[in-house]
Design a protein around this motif. Structure first.
Motif, PDB file in Angstrom:
ATOM      1  N   VAL A 159       0.403  -1.316  -0.200  1.00 28.84           N
ATOM      2  CA  VAL A 159       0.146   0.294   0.011  1.00 28.84           C
ATOM      3  C   VAL A 159       1.154   1.196  -0.055  1.00 28.84           C
ATOM      4  N   ALA A 160       0.547   2.427  -0.956  1.00 31.22           N
ATOM      5  CA  ALA A 160       1.306   3.517  -0.602  1.00 31.22           C
ATOM      6  C   ALA A 160       0.829   4.543   0.266  1.00 31.22           C
ATOM      7  N   ASP A 161      -0.543   4.488   0.489  1.00 29.65           N
ATOM      8  CA  ASP A 161      -1.579   5.913   0.863  1.00 29.65           C
ATOM      9  C   ASP A 161      -2.428   4.565   2.117  1.00 29.65           C
ATOM     10  N   CYS A 162      -2.705   5.370   3.372  1.00 32.42           N
ATOM     11  CA  CYS A 162      -3.848   4.347   3.740  1.00 32.42           C
ATOM     12  C   CYS A 162      -4.628   5.816   4.194  1.00 32.42           C
ATOM     13  N   VAL A 163      -5.860   6.279   4.060  1.00 35.65           N
ATOM     14  CA  VAL A 163      -6.456   6.543   4.418  1.00 35.65           C
ATOM     15  C   VAL A 163      -7.875   6.406   5.802  1.00 35.65           C
ATOM     16  N   ALA A 164      -7.996   6.799   6.675  1.00 32.72           N
ATOM     17  CA  ALA A 164      -8.448   6.851   8.187  1.00 32.72           C
ATOM     18  C   ALA A 164      -9.717   7.756   8.684  1.00 32.72           C
ATOM     19  N   LEU A 165     -11.066   6.725   7.958  1.00 33.57           N
ATOM     20  CA  LEU A 165     -12.031   8.297   7.585  1.00 33.57           C
ATOM     21  C   LEU A 165     -12.436   8.321   9.470  1.00 33.57           C
ATOM     22  N   GLY A 166     -13.923   8.796  10.073  1.00 30.88           N
ATOM     23  CA  GLY A 166     -14.140   9.119  11.183  1.00 30.88           C
ATOM     24  C   GLY A 166     -13.271   7.326  12.034  1.00 30.88           C
ATOM     25  N   SER A 167     -12.411   7.484  12.329  1.00 27.83           N
ATOM     26  CA  SER A 167     -11.636   6.048  12.667  1.00 27.83           C
ATOM     27  C   SER A 167     -12.062   6.221  14.721  1.00 27.83           C
ATOM     28  N   PRO A 168     -12.370   4.704  15.078  1.00 27.25           N
ATOM     29  CA  PRO A 168     -12.651   4.089  16.461  1.00 27.25           C
ATOM     30  C   PRO A 168     -10.849   4.312  17.055  1.00 27.25           C
ATOM     31  N   GLY A 169      -9.524   4.316  16.135  1.00 25.01           N
ATOM     32  CA  GLY A 169      -8.455   3.920  16.329  1.00 25.01           C
ATOM     33  C   GLY A 169      -8.291   2.934  15.083  1.00 25.01           C
ATOM     34  N   MET A 170      -7.095   2.193  15.555  1.00 22.52           N
ATOM     35  CA  MET A 170      -6.601   1.240  14.223  1.00 22.52           C
ATOM     36  C   MET A 170      -6.256   0.102  14.436  1.00 22.52           C
ATOM     37  N   GLY A 171      -6.155   0.391  15.889  1.00 21.05           N
ATOM     38  CA  GLY A 171      -5.957  -1.451  16.665  1.00 21.05           C
ATOM     39  C   GLY A 171      -4.253  -1.679  17.001  1.00 21.05           C
ATOM     40  N   VAL A 172      -4.224  -0.544  17.078  1.00 15.37           N
ATOM     41  CA  VAL A 172      -2.477  -0.366  17.859  1.00 15.37           C
ATOM     42  C   VAL A 172      -2.149   0.969  18.290  1.00 15.37           C
ATOM     43  N   ARG A 173      -1.382   0.579  18.943  1.00 15.55           N
ATOM     44  CA  ARG A 173      -1.269   1.720  20.511  1.00 15.55           C
ATOM     45  C   ARG A 173      -0.446   2.951  19.643  1.00 15.55           C
ATOM     46  N   THR A 174       0.451   2.858  18.724  1.00 13.09           N
ATOM     47  CA  THR A 174       1.563   3.669  18.683  1.00 13.09           C
ATOM     48  C   THR A 174       1.415   3.740  16.562  1.00 13.09           C
ATOM     49  N   ARG A 175       1.583   4.393  16.135  1.00 16.06           N
ATOM     50  CA  ARG A 175       2.184   5.015  14.695  1.00 16.06           C
ATOM     51  C   ARG A 175       3.094   3.719  14.138  1.00 16.06           C
ATOM     52  N   GLU A 176       4.160   3.658  14.910  1.00 12.15           N
ATOM     53  CA  GLU A 176       5.322   2.512  14.577  1.00 12.15           C
ATOM     54  C   GLU A 176       4.712   0.987  14.726  1.00 12.15           C
TER      55      GLU A 176
END
Length: 276
Positions: A159-176
Protein backbone atom coordinates in the motif's frame (compact mmCIF):
# COMPACT_ATOMS: atom_id res chain seq x y z
CA UNK A 1 -31.73 -7.82 -6.06
CA UNK A 2 -30.95 -9.37 -2.66
CA UNK A 3 -33.45 -8.65 0.07
CA UNK A 4 -31.66 -7.50 3.22
CA UNK A 5 -32.21 -9.49 6.37
CA UNK A 6 -30.11 -9.38 9.52
CA UNK A 7 -27.66 -12.29 9.43
CA UNK A 8 -26.99 -14.31 12.52
CA UNK A 9 -23.46 -14.17 13.94
CA UNK A 10 -21.11 -16.60 12.25
CA UNK A 11 -17.56 -17.75 12.74
CA UNK A 12 -14.75 -16.87 10.36
CA UNK A 13 -15.42 -18.73 7.11
CA UNK A 14 -11.80 -19.01 5.98
CA UNK A 15 -9.65 -17.12 3.46
CA UNK A 16 -11.21 -15.45 0.45
CA UNK A 17 -10.24 -16.75 -2.98
CA UNK A 18 -9.34 -13.83 -5.23
CA UNK A 19 -9.93 -13.98 -8.97
CA UNK A 20 -12.01 -12.34 -11.69
CA UNK A 21 -15.67 -13.36 -11.91
CA UNK A 22 -19.19 -12.06 -12.45
CA UNK A 23 -21.78 -12.58 -9.72
CA UNK A 24 -25.20 -11.00 -9.33
CA UNK A 25 -24.55 -9.04 -12.50
CA UNK A 26 -21.41 -7.27 -11.25
CA UNK A 27 -17.68 -7.87 -11.60
CA UNK A 28 -16.20 -9.32 -8.45
CA UNK A 29 -12.75 -10.24 -7.22
CA UNK A 30 -14.18 -12.45 -4.46
CA UNK A 31 -17.61 -13.74 -3.49
CA UNK A 32 -18.65 -15.92 -0.56
CA UNK A 33 -22.26 -16.70 0.37
CA UNK A 34 -21.41 -18.57 3.56
CA UNK A 35 -22.52 -17.10 6.87
CA UNK A 36 -23.30 -13.38 6.55
CA UNK A 37 -21.64 -13.38 3.14
CA UNK A 38 -18.69 -11.46 1.71
CA UNK A 39 -18.25 -9.63 -1.58
CA UNK A 40 -15.37 -7.75 -3.19
CA UNK A 41 -16.55 -5.74 -6.20
CA UNK A 42 -14.40 -4.08 -8.84
CA UNK A 43 -15.49 -0.70 -10.24
CA UNK A 44 -13.37 0.19 -13.24
CA UNK A 45 -10.56 -2.04 -14.47
CA UNK A 46 -8.16 -2.66 -11.59
CA UNK A 47 -5.96 -4.88 -13.77
CA UNK A 48 -5.08 -1.92 -16.01
CA UNK A 49 -5.28 0.92 -13.50
CA UNK A 50 -2.53 3.33 -12.53
CA UNK A 51 -4.30 4.02 -9.22
CA UNK A 52 -6.58 1.68 -7.25
CA UNK A 53 -8.50 2.76 -4.15
CA UNK A 54 -9.81 0.01 -1.89
CA UNK A 55 -12.88 1.07 0.12
CA UNK A 56 -13.13 -0.76 3.46
CA UNK A 57 -16.44 -0.13 5.30
CA UNK A 58 -17.25 -0.64 8.96
CA UNK A 59 -20.16 -2.01 10.98
CA UNK A 60 -23.26 -3.76 9.69
CA UNK A 61 -22.27 -4.34 6.08
CA UNK A 62 -22.76 -7.77 4.58
CA UNK A 63 -23.85 -9.50 1.40
CA UNK A 64 -27.61 -9.27 2.06
CA UNK A 65 -27.64 -5.46 2.30
CA UNK A 66 -24.78 -4.74 -0.11
CA UNK A 67 -26.99 -3.50 -2.96
CA UNK A 68 -29.21 -1.34 -0.75
CA UNK A 69 -28.18 2.15 -1.81
CA UNK A 70 -30.42 3.88 0.76
CA UNK A 71 -28.42 2.85 3.83
CA UNK A 72 -26.18 5.44 5.45
CA UNK A 73 -23.00 3.38 5.05
CA UNK A 74 -23.74 2.12 1.47
CA UNK A 75 -20.16 1.26 0.47
CA UNK A 76 -21.06 0.47 -3.15
CA UNK A 77 -22.59 3.91 -3.76
CA UNK A 78 -19.69 5.57 -1.94
CA UNK A 79 -17.19 3.75 -4.14
CA UNK A 80 -18.96 4.91 -7.29
CA UNK A 81 -18.79 8.53 -6.11
CA UNK A 82 -15.11 8.14 -5.27
CA UNK A 83 -14.37 6.64 -8.70
CA UNK A 84 -16.15 9.56 -10.37
CA UNK A 85 -14.07 12.04 -8.36
CA UNK A 86 -10.79 10.20 -9.03
CA UNK A 87 -11.48 10.49 -12.76
CA UNK A 88 -12.11 14.19 -12.32
CA UNK A 89 -8.89 14.70 -10.38
CA UNK A 90 -6.72 12.68 -12.78
CA UNK A 91 -8.17 12.96 -16.29
CA UNK A 92 -6.44 10.71 -18.77
CA UNK A 93 -5.12 8.34 -16.09
CA UNK A 94 -6.51 4.88 -15.45
CA UNK A 95 -8.28 4.54 -12.10
CA UNK A 96 -10.37 1.91 -10.33
CA UNK A 97 -12.06 1.38 -6.99
CA UNK A 98 -12.47 -1.95 -5.21
CA UNK A 99 -15.27 -2.29 -2.65
CA UNK A 100 -13.99 -4.69 -0.01
CA UNK A 101 -16.75 -6.19 2.13
CA UNK A 102 -14.38 -9.07 2.69
CA UNK A 103 -14.86 -9.69 6.41
CA UNK A 104 -17.68 -10.35 8.83
CA UNK A 105 -18.31 -6.83 10.00
CA UNK A 106 -19.32 -6.18 13.63
CA UNK A 107 -22.97 -5.91 14.61
CA UNK A 108 -23.69 -2.97 16.90
CA UNK A 109 -21.56 -1.24 19.52
CA UNK A 110 -20.94 -4.38 21.59
CA UNK A 111 -19.00 -6.06 18.83
CA UNK A 112 -17.51 -2.80 17.54
CA UNK A 113 -15.27 -2.45 20.59
CA UNK A 114 -13.71 -5.87 19.89
CA UNK A 115 -10.75 -6.32 17.54
CA UNK A 116 -11.65 -9.92 16.68
CA UNK A 117 -13.46 -9.19 13.38
CA UNK A 118 -10.66 -6.86 12.27
CA UNK A 119 -7.96 -9.36 13.15
CA UNK A 120 -9.73 -12.06 11.15
CA UNK A 121 -10.24 -9.78 8.16
CA UNK A 122 -6.82 -8.11 8.05
CA UNK A 123 -4.99 -10.99 6.37
CA UNK A 124 -7.59 -11.21 3.58
CA UNK A 125 -7.31 -7.45 3.03
CA UNK A 126 -3.51 -7.63 2.89
CA UNK A 127 -3.73 -10.49 0.37
CA UNK A 128 -6.01 -8.39 -1.84
CA UNK A 129 -3.35 -5.67 -2.08
CA UNK A 130 -0.87 -8.28 -3.26
CA UNK A 131 -3.38 -9.73 -5.73
CA UNK A 132 -3.80 -6.34 -7.39
CA UNK A 133 -1.25 -5.54 -10.15
CA UNK A 134 2.13 -4.50 -8.81
CA UNK A 135 2.19 -1.64 -11.33
CA UNK A 136 -0.77 0.07 -9.64
CA UNK A 137 -0.56 2.48 -6.70
CA UNK A 138 -2.90 1.11 -4.05
CA UNK A 139 -4.66 3.26 -1.46
CA UNK A 140 -6.67 1.79 1.40
CA UNK A 141 -9.63 3.96 2.42
CA UNK A 142 -11.14 2.77 5.69
CA UNK A 143 -14.24 4.17 7.34
CA UNK A 144 -15.10 3.71 11.02
CA UNK A 145 -14.38 0.10 12.07
CA UNK A 146 -12.89 -0.39 8.61
CA UNK A 147 -9.93 1.73 9.74
CA UNK A 148 -9.17 -0.92 12.38
CA UNK A 149 -9.01 -3.58 9.67
CA UNK A 150 -6.76 -1.35 7.58
CA UNK A 151 -4.48 -0.64 10.51
CA UNK A 152 -4.00 -4.32 11.28
CA UNK A 153 -3.42 -5.17 7.61
CA UNK A 154 -0.81 -2.52 6.82
CA UNK A 155 2.25 -4.44 8.02
CA UNK A 156 1.58 -7.17 5.43
CA UNK A 157 -0.02 -5.09 2.69
CA UNK A 158 1.37 -3.49 -0.47
CA UNK A 159 0.00 0.00 0.00
CA UNK A 160 1.22 3.50 -0.86
CA UNK A 161 -1.36 5.41 1.18
CA UNK A 162 -3.88 4.63 3.90
CA UNK A 163 -6.81 6.96 4.60
CA UNK A 164 -8.64 6.69 7.94
CA UNK A 165 -12.11 8.30 7.99
CA UNK A 166 -13.99 8.69 11.27
CA UNK A 167 -11.69 6.23 12.99
CA UNK A 168 -12.28 4.68 16.44
CA UNK A 169 -8.56 3.82 16.44
CA UNK A 170 -6.47 1.64 14.15
CA UNK A 171 -6.01 -1.40 16.37
CA UNK A 172 -2.57 -0.37 17.64
CA UNK A 173 -1.14 1.81 20.40
CA UNK A 174 1.37 3.79 18.33
CA UNK A 175 2.17 4.66 14.72
CA UNK A 176 5.25 2.45 14.94
CA UNK A 177 3.03 -0.54 15.71
CA UNK A 178 1.45 -0.19 12.25
CA UNK A 179 4.84 -1.06 10.67
CA UNK A 180 3.82 1.01 7.66
CA UNK A 181 6.27 3.15 5.69
CA UNK A 182 3.69 4.71 3.37
CA UNK A 183 1.61 7.83 3.92
CA UNK A 184 -1.04 7.76 6.64
CA UNK A 185 -3.92 10.21 6.29
CA UNK A 186 -6.83 10.87 8.62
CA UNK A 187 -9.98 12.98 8.76
CA UNK A 188 -12.79 13.61 11.22
CA UNK A 189 -15.97 15.42 10.24
CA UNK A 190 -17.08 18.37 12.44
CA UNK A 191 -20.13 16.52 13.79
CA UNK A 192 -18.83 12.96 13.85
CA UNK A 193 -19.79 11.22 17.12
CA UNK A 194 -16.84 8.81 16.80
CA UNK A 195 -14.72 11.42 18.58
CA UNK A 196 -16.37 10.17 21.82
CA UNK A 197 -15.53 6.49 21.19
CA UNK A 198 -13.51 4.92 24.06
CA UNK A 199 -9.81 4.91 23.24
CA UNK A 200 -8.60 2.00 25.34
CA UNK A 201 -6.53 -0.95 24.14
CA UNK A 202 -6.60 -3.95 26.47
CA UNK A 203 -6.28 -7.50 25.19
CA UNK A 204 -8.65 -7.75 22.20
CA UNK A 205 -10.84 -4.89 23.44
CA UNK A 206 -10.49 -1.33 22.16
CA UNK A 207 -8.65 0.09 19.18
CA UNK A 208 -6.13 2.52 20.64
CA UNK A 209 -5.69 6.27 20.08
CA UNK A 210 -7.25 8.25 17.27
CA UNK A 211 -4.94 8.60 14.25
CA UNK A 212 -5.64 12.34 14.48
CA UNK A 213 -3.59 12.54 17.67
CA UNK A 214 -0.47 14.58 16.98
CA UNK A 215 1.91 11.88 18.16
CA UNK A 216 0.40 9.44 15.65
CA UNK A 217 1.92 11.34 12.77
CA UNK A 218 -0.95 11.19 10.26
CA UNK A 219 -1.55 13.88 7.66
CA UNK A 220 -4.91 15.36 8.74
CA UNK A 221 -7.02 16.75 5.92
CA UNK A 222 -10.13 18.91 5.67
CA UNK A 223 -13.61 17.42 5.23
CA UNK A 224 -15.70 20.55 4.76
CA UNK A 225 -19.17 20.78 6.26
CA UNK A 226 -20.19 17.13 6.03
CA UNK A 227 -22.76 15.81 8.50
CA UNK A 228 -22.46 13.07 11.11
CA UNK A 229 -20.45 9.88 10.82
CA UNK A 230 -21.32 8.58 7.35
CA UNK A 231 -20.96 11.52 4.95
CA UNK A 232 -17.26 11.35 4.07
CA UNK A 233 -18.06 10.30 0.49
CA UNK A 234 -20.75 12.89 -0.08
CA UNK A 235 -20.70 13.97 -3.72
CA UNK A 236 -19.09 17.38 -4.17
CA UNK A 237 -17.74 17.56 -0.63
CA UNK A 238 -14.21 18.65 0.22
CA UNK A 239 -13.91 15.30 1.97
CA UNK A 240 -14.40 13.13 -1.13
CA UNK A 241 -12.31 15.50 -3.23
CA UNK A 242 -9.42 15.09 -0.81
CA UNK A 243 -9.80 11.30 -0.67
CA UNK A 244 -9.67 11.20 -4.47
CA UNK A 245 -6.66 13.53 -4.59
CA UNK A 246 -4.79 11.21 -2.24
CA UNK A 247 -5.82 8.12 -4.21
CA UNK A 248 -4.41 9.53 -7.45
CA UNK A 249 -1.29 10.98 -5.82
CA UNK A 250 -2.23 14.66 -6.11
CA UNK A 251 -1.02 15.42 -2.62
CA UNK A 252 -0.29 19.06 -3.42
CA UNK A 253 -4.03 19.62 -3.96
CA UNK A 254 -5.11 18.16 -0.63
CA UNK A 255 -6.49 20.80 1.74
CA UNK A 256 -5.06 20.23 5.18
CA UNK A 257 -7.13 20.65 8.36
CA UNK A 258 -6.60 23.90 10.20
CA UNK A 259 -4.34 25.21 7.47
CA UNK A 260 -1.69 22.70 8.50
CA UNK A 261 1.48 21.88 6.60
CA UNK A 262 1.11 20.57 3.07
CA UNK A 263 1.35 16.80 2.68
CA UNK A 264 4.11 14.74 1.07
CA UNK A 265 5.43 15.17 -2.47
CA UNK A 266 2.88 14.35 -5.19
CA UNK A 267 2.89 11.19 -7.27
CA UNK A 268 2.90 11.16 -11.06
CA UNK A 269 1.05 8.93 -13.48
CA UNK A 270 1.93 5.27 -13.16
CA UNK A 271 2.91 5.66 -9.53
CA UNK A 272 6.26 7.43 -9.77
CA UNK A 273 7.04 9.90 -7.03
CA UNK A 274 7.59 13.45 -8.21
CA UNK A 275 10.76 14.71 -6.53
CA UNK A 276 10.82 18.42 -5.74
Amino acid sequence: MIVASPPSPSRYEGPLRYGHDVRLGVRVLAYDERGAGRIVEELGDAAEADHVAVVVPGNDNYLANYFDQKRSTRPRANAAILLEEMRRQAPGERVAVVVWVGYRTPRGFGEAVMRGPALRGAEDLARLTRFLPSSARVTLVGHSYGTVVCGLALARARVADCVALGSPGMGVRTREDLRFEGNLWAALGPGDWIRFFPRGHVGTVGHGPSPLRGSFGAWVFETGDIDGHCSYYRRGSESVRNIARIAVGRYERVTMAGGGARGPAPVGAGGSVVVR
